[in-house]
Design an enzyme around this catalytic site. Structure first.
Site, PDB file in Angstrom:
ATOM      1  CB  SER B 152     -45.328  49.021  45.356  1.00 45.73           C
ATOM      2  OG  SER B 152     -44.760  47.862  45.376  1.00 45.73           O
ATOM      3  CG  ASP B 228     -37.463  49.561  45.442  1.00 42.95           C
ATOM      4  OD1 ASP B 228     -37.599  48.538  46.169  1.00 42.95           O
ATOM      5  OD2 ASP B 228     -38.479  50.055  45.144  1.00 42.95           O
ATOM      6  CG  HIS B 261     -40.618  49.451  47.820  1.00 47.47           C
ATOM      7  ND1 HIS B 261     -40.672  49.432  46.410  1.00 47.47           N
ATOM      8  CD2 HIS B 261     -41.837  49.118  48.171  1.00 47.47           C
ATOM      9  CE1 HIS B 261     -41.757  49.100  45.932  1.00 47.47           C
ATOM     10  NE2 HIS B 261     -42.669  48.840  46.847  1.00 47.47           N
TER      11      HIS B 261
END
Lengths: 282, 282
Positions: B152, B228, B261
């Site tokens: 991320s 995600d 995620h």
């Protein structure tokens, strides 16, 4: 026993399988509970056997789910993981009077409490042995083949529950279990609080005392780290080794040099434990 | 640059290697920092190459250490893991004015801030590229072979740092990276705060803009989950795909159906990332 249905809280893909969290009203514990399940990819098309994992002091279902790395092996071997919480939960559930970490919430010790005010909610033995399997086997694609494992307080729970129910669990394993709680500080505090001062009531929840006299014993694998802060005083592994020897059972109890009490230890050997159980869950 | 020595905070055995936490005074960040290292068993007798892992928003060095399951692969492949924190830390370090999760503490975005009051401490780019490698390579049995990866915000950091320093990193990978922060809500907020309104200053920290014009590019592997919550708006993976295509570089950017995620996604593919880096770290 009336049990309500289980409700999905979250679902995440993991190693091609599903990591799922459920909630439900527990009839046995008289409170709302959460638990986690890992369903391997094989569960898409067939029923799969289940390994129950009992966690240690302070844990919920999330510690093992997120830190042990068990899903990769469960996905390969086609084994579901059933991961309950460690005590009843909620505002109505009495806690330790000082909110200590080793009694009350997060510290149910997998017993059926007989002492007020704990005897209404703290029935974790019945929850693990009966209510939870009944719920998940009705709702999920599971066979009735079960194995059981756990860590520390949960290792104690796995050994006790596995030893007392040889017809329900085909294999038993544990990491750093409290092997002889009737003679360890954690166990003495918990058993006094949940079961009262009569030590004859403690024996049914002490793995070393149970193993000594057990008639039918499933295969057992135990790993204990030599650098564990709670070894040997709280865990008393030697008592389990002695009982296994006296009863001449199929128990492998290994001392792993240099490992501690943490999930880094569990992660290092959980693959071997999954492979151990897979032999008997087939 | 004067850097103080690193001090061991804890050490735990894991897959036969050592999971260690260090603290030190950072000259670049003007504060005390902690970071984690995994040294594989091979480091007992030889120097080993290192994979730097940059974590995402809100994380410290502990998330990847405890949840990704990377150590088992690092132990097999003989790769050290260097796992820094995600921002400067301490009471003297300014935070987001509303203590938001996506700016300030836990959200350094791997840039060198130029804007007050952040420009004293928020120099995470220099910390990751220079100070930390200098410290660990002096103190630990490491070669000067390095790879870089992250998740991320940390995937953004790994791509940007890898692309800008091809002589320092032999391979780059990322999970769910913020690929085009100059055009994503998280990135626009962070870059305005750390770098100011002049968008020409943002380009040096935007992987998609960098990749378009990069001359020498290390091999790249990116995994992005299709389920995600932050995809595609915050992550803008398509911009990275387009830049890789325009520049005709060695980049594999994979969309993994159904993954989210979380660290369950990272755990599912971290083994493939370690094997990818191992090819180039030899």
């Amino acid at each position: 026993m009336t049990t309500s249905a289980i409700t999905k809280v979250s679902e995440q893909l993991c190693f091609g399988g599903k990591q799922i969290r459920y909630k439900h009203q527990s009839a046995v514990l008289h409170c709302d509970m959460q638990f986690s399940v890992f369903l391997p990819p094989q569960a898409e098309t067939a029923r799969v056997p289940a390994l129950y994992w009992l966690s240690g002091l302070t844990c919920t279902d999330e510690n093992f789910s997120s830190k042990a790395g068990a899903q990769q092996f469960a996905a390969k071997l086609g084994i579901a993981l059933i991961i309950p919480d460690t005590s009843p939960r909620g505002d109505d559930v009495p806690d330790d009077e000082n909110a200590a970490y080793d009694f009350g919430l997060g510290a149910g010790f997998y017993v059926n409490a007989t002492q007020a005010p704990f005897n209404k909610h703290y029935k974790m033995y019945d929850y693990i042995v009966s209510e939870l399997p009944e719920l998940v086997e009705a709702a999920l694609p599971l066979t009735d083949k079960r194995a059981i494992s756990g860590h520390s307080m949960g290792g104690h729970g796995a050994l006790v529950i596995g030893l007392r129910n040889p017809e329900r669990y085909c294999s038993i394993s544990a990491f750093s279990p409290i092997c002889n709680p009737a003679n360890s500080p954690w166990g003495i505090k918990a058993f006094n609080g949940y079961l009262g001062e009569d030590r004859s009531q403690w024996q049914q929840y002490d793995a070393s005392l149970l193993l000594r006299d057990a008639k039918k014993v499933a295969p057992i694998l135990v790993d204990q780290g030599s650098a564990d802060n709670f070894y040997p005083e709280q865990l008393r592994t030697a008592s389990l080794v002695e009982a296994a020897s006296l009863n001449d059972v199929n128990a492998e109890i290994r001392l792993q040099p240099g490992y501690d009490h943490s999930y880094y230890f569990i992660a290092s050997f959980i693959g071997e434990h999954l492979h151990f159980h897979a032999q008997y869950l087939k």
